[in-house]
Design an enzyme around this catalytic site. Structure first.
Site, PDB file in Angstrom:
ATOM      1  CG  ASN A  74      -1.729   1.229   1.429  1.00 55.95           C
ATOM      2  OD1 ASN A  74      -1.816   2.043   0.510  1.00 55.95           O
ATOM      3  ND2 ASN A  74      -2.333   1.383   2.597  1.00 55.95           N
ATOM      4  CD1 TRP A  75       3.785   1.409  -2.729  1.00 55.13           C
ATOM      5  CD2 TRP A  75       3.999   2.805  -4.463  1.00 55.13           C
ATOM      6  NE1 TRP A  75       4.816   0.956  -3.505  1.00 55.13           N
ATOM      7  CE2 TRP A  75       4.976   1.795  -4.580  1.00 55.13           C
ATOM      8  CE3 TRP A  75       3.940   3.797  -5.448  1.00 55.13           C
ATOM      9  CZ2 TRP A  75       5.892   1.752  -5.630  1.00 55.13           C
ATOM     10  CZ3 TRP A  75       4.839   3.752  -6.505  1.00 55.13           C
ATOM     11  CH2 TRP A  75       5.815   2.738  -6.591  1.00 55.13           C
ATOM     12  CE  LYS A  76       0.039   3.128   4.898  1.00 56.56           C
ATOM     13  NZ  LYS A  76       0.209   3.223   6.340  1.00 56.56           N
ATOM     14  CG  HIS A  99      -5.812   1.879   5.471  1.00 57.49           C
ATOM     15  ND1 HIS A  99      -5.265   2.817   6.308  1.00 57.49           N
ATOM     16  CD2 HIS A  99      -4.834   0.972   5.239  1.00 57.49           C
ATOM     17  CE1 HIS A  99      -4.004   2.494   6.561  1.00 57.49           C
ATOM     18  NE2 HIS A  99      -3.717   1.372   5.923  1.00 57.49           N
ATOM     19  CD  GLU A 133      -3.202  -2.308   7.661  1.00 56.01           C
ATOM     20  OE1 GLU A 133      -2.069  -2.456   7.219  1.00 56.01           O
ATOM     21  OE2 GLU A 133      -3.899  -1.321   7.381  1.00 56.01           O
ATOM     22  N   GLY A 179       3.037   2.078  10.968  1.00 53.28           N
ATOM     23  CA  GLY A 179       4.114   3.059  10.863  1.00 53.28           C
ATOM     24  C   GLY A 179       4.864   3.308  12.159  1.00 53.28           C
ATOM     25  CB  SER A 198       5.521  -2.011  12.037  1.00 56.71           C
ATOM     26  OG  SER A 198       5.156  -0.702  12.426  1.00 56.71           O
ATOM     27  N   GLY A 217       2.959  -1.214   4.248  1.00 55.62           N
ATOM     28  CA  GLY A 217       2.984   0.202   3.909  1.00 55.62           C
ATOM     29  C   GLY A 217       4.377   0.638   3.506  1.00 55.62           C
ATOM     30  N   GLY A 218       5.092   1.273   4.437  1.00 54.42           N
ATOM     31  CA  GLY A 218       6.393   1.880   4.166  1.00 54.42           C
ATOM     32  C   GLY A 218       7.366   1.008   3.386  1.00 54.42           C
TER      33      GLY A 218
HETATM   34  P1  13P Z   1       3.309   0.366   7.611  1.00 54.38           P
HETATM   35  O1  13P Z   1       3.746  -0.945   7.001  1.00 54.38           O
HETATM   36  O2  13P Z   1       4.064   1.542   7.072  1.00 54.38           O
HETATM   37  O3  13P Z   1       3.264   0.290   9.095  1.00 54.38           O
HETATM   38  O4  13P Z   1       1.797   0.614   7.122  1.00 54.38           O
HETATM   39  C1  13P Z   1       0.876  -0.394   7.315  1.00 54.38           C
HETATM   40  C2  13P Z   1      -0.363  -0.053   6.566  1.00 54.38           C
HETATM   41  O5  13P Z   1      -1.100   0.825   6.964  1.00 54.38           O
HETATM   42  C3  13P Z   1      -0.632  -0.790   5.328  1.00 54.38           C
HETATM   43  O6  13P Z   1      -1.921  -0.554   4.873  1.00 54.38           O
END
Ligand code: 13P
Length: 249
Positions: free
Chosen positions: A8-10, A97, A170, A176, A214, A233-234
């Site tokens: 997920n690149w957000k 989300h 999540e 994060g 994370s 995410g990250g």
């Molecule tokens: P991180 O992996 O950056 O913690 O983000 C998780 C997330 O929200 C994926 O949708």
């Protein structure tokens, strides 16, 4: 069953990020693809571009949207609907989300989004999770989110149809933050989510329960051993880190 890794690149990614996407496609070799599915949810502005690259390279990488509106079409300035995501090349859509819920989306809208995704032939990735302050009531909180998101609606849309459904656990406090529940705790929460969801959806639904929050190359193996996959995410913004997570599956 093979695992699924969803990136997920957000709100990250410009046309210049195409190079990262190309590295991901290049690294997702047939050997890796045989072991686990890989899907990426870029911002909506990049979906069509990424989709043409996937087609041009006949890559097995799948694409998803990060959210979809609870209506299919209409006067909703700035929003993206499920049929638009489908049209741009998505086969998945995240719904519910934590970062969308924090912007005010409620359970009823998440339910309608999920039905919109199914109606548009997208696999919904329903995100649920408790905030730090709700940890003591986690079970109750998750049950409420799941029951509401998977409720049928007395509208023109049918109840959730038999199909593939992905639920991503999540915990909001793990997103994060670099902290997360233990792998044993994740396994137990995912099992209890699966049990509850099985009672809410048609019996022939293909259900997978993922963990997100994370996830990194360092912890991915333990988490993947305890779940059907991960929502990243990250770490998904870096081709080498994302592929290392795929390798941990
Ligand atoms: P991180 O992996 O950056 O913690 O983000 C998780 C997330 O929200 C994926 O949708």
């Amino acid at each position: 069953m093979s695992k699924i890794v969803i990136g997920n690149w957000k709100m990250n990614g410009l046309q210049s990020s195409v190079a990262i996407f190309r590295s991901i496609l290049e690294g997702y070799t047939p050997e890796r693809a045989a072991k686990s599915e890989l899907a990426l949810c870029p911002p909506a502005t990049l979906l069509a571009t990424f989709s043409s690259i996937v087609a041009e390279q006949s890559s097995p990488v799948l694409l998803g949207g990060q959210s979809c509106h609870h209506h299919a079409v209409g006067s909703f300035t700035g929003s993206v609907s499920a049929p638009m995501l489908k049209d741009a090349g998505a086969s998945f859509a995240l719904v519910g989300h934590a970062e969308r819920r924090a912007e005010g989306e409620d359970d009823e809208q998440v339910n309608a989004q999920l039905l919109q995704a199914q109606e548009a032939d997208l696999t919904p990735v329903l995100c649920v999770g408790e905030r730090q302050a709700e940890r003591a009531q986690r079970q109750h909180h998750l049950e409420r989110q799941l029951t509401r998101a998977l409720a049928s609606k007395p509208s023109s849309l049918a109840a959730p149809r038999a199909s593939r459904l992905i639920v991503a656990y999540e915990p909001v406090w793990a997103i994060g933050s670099g902290t997360m529940p233990s792998a044993a705790e994740i396994a137990s929460v995912c099992r209890s989510i699966a049990e509850q969801v099985q009672g809410l959806v048609p019996s022939d639904t293909r259900l997978e329960v993922l963990y997100g929050g994370s996830v990194s190359p360092a912890n991915a193996a333990d988490i993947l051993a305890a779940t059907d996959g991960v929502l990243v995410g990250g770490a998904s913004l870096d081709a080498a880190r994302l592929l290392a997570i795929v390798d941990a599956a």
